[in-house]
Design a protein around this motif. Structure first.
Motif, PDB file in Angstrom:
ATOM      1  N   VAL A  82      36.163 -39.663  -2.517  1.00  0.00           N
ATOM      2  CA  VAL A  82      35.182 -38.580  -2.576  1.00  0.00           C
ATOM      3  C   VAL A  82      34.582 -38.331  -1.203  1.00  0.00           C
ATOM      4  O   VAL A  82      34.505 -37.191  -0.721  1.00  0.00           O
ATOM      5  CB  VAL A  82      34.071 -38.888  -3.602  1.00  0.00           C
ATOM      6  CG1 VAL A  82      32.934 -37.868  -3.477  1.00  0.00           C
ATOM      7  CG2 VAL A  82      34.627 -38.867  -5.019  1.00  0.00           C
ATOM      8  N   ASP A  83      34.169 -39.405  -0.539  1.00  0.00           N
ATOM      9  CA  ASP A  83      33.566 -39.271   0.798  1.00  0.00           C
ATOM     10  C   ASP A  83      34.561 -38.696   1.801  1.00  0.00           C
ATOM     11  O   ASP A  83      34.205 -37.875   2.659  1.00  0.00           O
ATOM     12  CB  ASP A  83      33.061 -40.634   1.287  1.00  0.00           C
ATOM     13  CG  ASP A  83      31.863 -41.129   0.498  1.00  0.00           C
ATOM     14  OD1 ASP A  83      31.206 -40.292  -0.151  1.00  0.00           O
ATOM     15  OD2 ASP A  83      31.585 -42.347   0.525  1.00  0.00           O
ATOM     16  N   LEU A 127      35.075 -34.949   1.146  1.00  0.00           N
ATOM     17  CA  LEU A 127      33.894 -34.211   1.591  1.00  0.00           C
ATOM     18  C   LEU A 127      33.886 -34.042   3.106  1.00  0.00           C
ATOM     19  O   LEU A 127      33.578 -32.968   3.626  1.00  0.00           O
ATOM     20  CB  LEU A 127      32.622 -34.929   1.135  1.00  0.00           C
ATOM     21  CG  LEU A 127      32.336 -34.931  -0.366  1.00  0.00           C
ATOM     22  CD1 LEU A 127      31.090 -35.748  -0.667  1.00  0.00           C
ATOM     23  CD2 LEU A 127      32.179 -33.516  -0.897  1.00  0.00           C
ATOM     24  N   SER A 131      34.464 -30.457   4.825  1.00  0.00           N
ATOM     25  CA  SER A 131      33.357 -30.014   5.671  1.00  0.00           C
ATOM     26  C   SER A 131      33.855 -29.591   7.051  1.00  0.00           C
ATOM     27  O   SER A 131      33.452 -28.549   7.581  1.00  0.00           O
ATOM     28  CB  SER A 131      32.315 -31.124   5.802  1.00  0.00           C
ATOM     29  OG  SER A 131      31.254 -30.719   6.630  1.00  0.00           O
ATOM     30  N   ASN A 154      32.754 -26.203 -11.580  1.00  0.00           N
ATOM     31  CA  ASN A 154      31.828 -27.221 -12.074  1.00  0.00           C
ATOM     32  C   ASN A 154      31.333 -26.934 -13.481  1.00  0.00           C
ATOM     33  O   ASN A 154      31.207 -27.847 -14.299  1.00  0.00           O
ATOM     34  CB  ASN A 154      30.637 -27.353 -11.116  1.00  0.00           C
ATOM     35  CG  ASN A 154      30.981 -28.149  -9.877  1.00  0.00           C
ATOM     36  OD1 ASN A 154      31.666 -29.159  -9.931  1.00  0.00           O
ATOM     37  ND2 ASN A 154      30.514 -27.696  -8.718  1.00  0.00           N
ATOM     38  N   ALA A 174      33.784 -35.055  -9.585  1.00  0.00           N
ATOM     39  CA  ALA A 174      32.777 -35.664  -8.709  1.00  0.00           C
ATOM     40  C   ALA A 174      32.818 -35.041  -7.321  1.00  0.00           C
ATOM     41  O   ALA A 174      31.774 -34.781  -6.711  1.00  0.00           O
ATOM     42  CB  ALA A 174      33.015 -37.173  -8.626  1.00  0.00           C
ATOM     43  N   MET A 175      34.023 -34.785  -6.814  1.00  0.00           N
ATOM     44  CA  MET A 175      34.167 -34.120  -5.513  1.00  0.00           C
ATOM     45  C   MET A 175      33.525 -32.729  -5.542  1.00  0.00           C
ATOM     46  O   MET A 175      32.794 -32.354  -4.626  1.00  0.00           O
ATOM     47  CB  MET A 175      35.654 -33.977  -5.159  1.00  0.00           C
ATOM     48  CG  MET A 175      36.372 -35.267  -4.868  1.00  0.00           C
ATOM     49  SD  MET A 175      38.147 -34.936  -4.612  1.00  0.00           S
ATOM     50  CE  MET A 175      38.753 -36.603  -4.290  1.00  0.00           C
ATOM     51  N   ARG A 188      31.217 -31.533  -7.563  1.00  0.00           N
ATOM     52  CA  ARG A 188      29.747 -31.594  -7.679  1.00  0.00           C
ATOM     53  C   ARG A 188      29.110 -31.878  -6.328  1.00  0.00           C
ATOM     54  O   ARG A 188      28.090 -31.281  -5.968  1.00  0.00           O
ATOM     55  CB  ARG A 188      29.347 -32.664  -8.692  1.00  0.00           C
ATOM     56  CG  ARG A 188      29.589 -32.291 -10.142  1.00  0.00           C
ATOM     57  CD  ARG A 188      28.863 -33.231 -11.079  1.00  0.00           C
ATOM     58  NE  ARG A 188      29.301 -34.614 -10.914  1.00  0.00           N
ATOM     59  CZ  ARG A 188      30.310 -35.175 -11.586  1.00  0.00           C
ATOM     60  NH1 ARG A 188      30.983 -34.442 -12.475  1.00  0.00           N
ATOM     61  NH2 ARG A 188      30.650 -36.435 -11.391  1.00  0.00           N
ATOM     62  N   GLN A 189      29.709 -32.780  -5.580  1.00  0.00           N
ATOM     63  CA  GLN A 189      29.169 -33.106  -4.266  1.00  0.00           C
ATOM     64  C   GLN A 189      29.303 -31.936  -3.295  1.00  0.00           C
ATOM     65  O   GLN A 189      28.404 -31.668  -2.488  1.00  0.00           O
ATOM     66  CB  GLN A 189      29.875 -34.338  -3.702  1.00  0.00           C
ATOM     67  CG  GLN A 189      29.479 -35.645  -4.363  1.00  0.00           C
ATOM     68  CD  GLN A 189      28.019 -35.982  -4.065  1.00  0.00           C
ATOM     69  OE1 GLN A 189      27.116 -35.604  -4.805  1.00  0.00           O
ATOM     70  NE2 GLN A 189      27.779 -36.671  -2.970  1.00  0.00           N
ATOM     71  N   ARG A 240      26.617 -29.518  -4.117  1.00  0.00           N
ATOM     72  CA  ARG A 240      25.318 -30.022  -3.661  1.00  0.00           C
ATOM     73  C   ARG A 240      25.157 -29.794  -2.162  1.00  0.00           C
ATOM     74  O   ARG A 240      24.113 -29.324  -1.698  1.00  0.00           O
ATOM     75  CB  ARG A 240      25.196 -31.521  -3.983  1.00  0.00           C
ATOM     76  CG  ARG A 240      23.843 -32.127  -3.607  1.00  0.00           C
ATOM     77  CD  ARG A 240      23.821 -33.611  -3.894  1.00  0.00           C
ATOM     78  NE  ARG A 240      24.703 -34.335  -2.992  1.00  0.00           N
ATOM     79  CZ  ARG A 240      24.339 -34.734  -1.764  1.00  0.00           C
ATOM     80  NH1 ARG A 240      23.123 -34.459  -1.299  1.00  0.00           N
ATOM     81  NH2 ARG A 240      25.179 -35.392  -1.000  1.00  0.00           N
ATOM     82  N   LEU A 241      26.203 -30.098  -1.398  1.00  0.00           N
ATOM     83  CA  LEU A 241      26.150 -29.888   0.053  1.00  0.00           C
ATOM     84  C   LEU A 241      26.018 -28.403   0.391  1.00  0.00           C
ATOM     85  O   LEU A 241      25.346 -28.031   1.357  1.00  0.00           O
ATOM     86  CB  LEU A 241      27.402 -30.468   0.714  1.00  0.00           C
ATOM     87  CG  LEU A 241      27.553 -31.995   0.671  1.00  0.00           C
ATOM     88  CD1 LEU A 241      28.880 -32.406   1.283  1.00  0.00           C
ATOM     89  CD2 LEU A 241      26.398 -32.674   1.390  1.00  0.00           C
TER      90      LEU A 241
END
Length: 273
Positions: free
Chosen positions: A91-92, A95, A99, A131, A150-151, A153-154, A157-158
């Protein structure tokens, strides 16, 4: 019918709630400025067809490489999964990569506020659709689906925090990878949606009638297929030698970009871009 085909039909729906219905990709401004002649009758349709072809070529060379790269990097991280601990890492990693890619696309559109606004609006719309819609589907309940949700949603959020813009090409590539749609089908769908958007805008601008628009859209198939044969292998290389020499993502029609940038100055308009 397999799942991928079913999802392609859903994503190809002209009523997909992502905001594309309010965008003309510069066609309205080009018409008012005289680049595309008003009332594109059979004997005077060349300016309209030239605009469609030039815009689609520009999309294939500028946006499609970002879309393809987002798809590839998302699949690459998903396929490395083996345990729960790696899910967090994946996930990180996605992101961070999305990005960087999104920021790169932002810089490419920095001279065109109208195109930037439309890209962010459509990308944000598709991310919200994923989502609130696709992520809730039964087939997303497995490990792969939960990770992609999960990806997403993040990413949303970002986006809301303003840390990423969530541009249309990067989000489209990510969503298609998350839904397990192949890169080839994703690329075909991406260009098809763009061409259909232009013809839909042309009908509402009264450049062509709805029946004639369907004929012309059918005739675009060989042209789009040729673009895919030429450029489907190209991806944004994120600082590689291809970008140094402008060979991965490029503007092919800067004049069209100038016309699109005029959109906010139109005295009257029916589209947002």
């Amino acid at each position: 019918m397999d799942k991928e085909t079913w999802l392609l039909w859903i994503l190809a729906d002209s009523q997909l709630p992502t905001g594309g219905f309010v965008a003309s990709a510069g066609l309205e401004a080009a018409m008012q400025a005289g680049l595309v002649r008003d009332g594109a009758l059979e004997e005077d349709i060349s300016s309209f067809l030239s605009f469609i072809r030039d815009s689609t070529r520009n999309q294939a060379r500028l946006a499609l490489p970002f879309c393809s790269r987002a798809h590839s990097m998302t699949l690459d991280h998903i396929q490395r999964l083996s345990d729960k601990e790696e899910e967090v890492i994946a996930v990180d990693a996605v992101l961070a990569d999305i990005s960087r890619l999104d920021s790169y696309h932002q810089s490419m559109l920095s001279s065109n506020r109208v195109a930037m606004r439309a890209s962010i609006a459509q990308g944000g719309g598709l991310l919200m659709l994923f989502n609130r819609g696709y992520a809730q589907a039964v087939f997303m309940a497995d490990q792969r689906g939960r990770l992609c949700a999960a990806m997403a949603r993040q990413l949303q959020r970002l986006s809301r925090l303003g840390e990423i813009r969530a541009h249309w090409p990067t989000v489209f590539g990510f969503v298609c990878a998350a839904l397990d749609i192949s890169k080839a089908h994703m690329q075909q769908l991406f260009l098809f949606q763009f061409v259909r958007q232009l013809f839909s805008a042309a009908v509402r601008l009264n450049l062509v009638g709805p029946l004639r628009a369907q004929t012309l859209q059918c005739d675009m198939q060989p042209f789009v297929s040729n673009l895919l044969k030429q450029w489907s292998h190209v991806e944004v290389s994120m600082g590689g030698i291809e970008d140094v020499f402008g060979e991965s993502a490029v503007y092919t029609e800067p004049i069209l970009e100038l016309y699109q940038g005029m959109h906010d100055r139109l005295y009257s308009r029916i589209f947002n871009s």
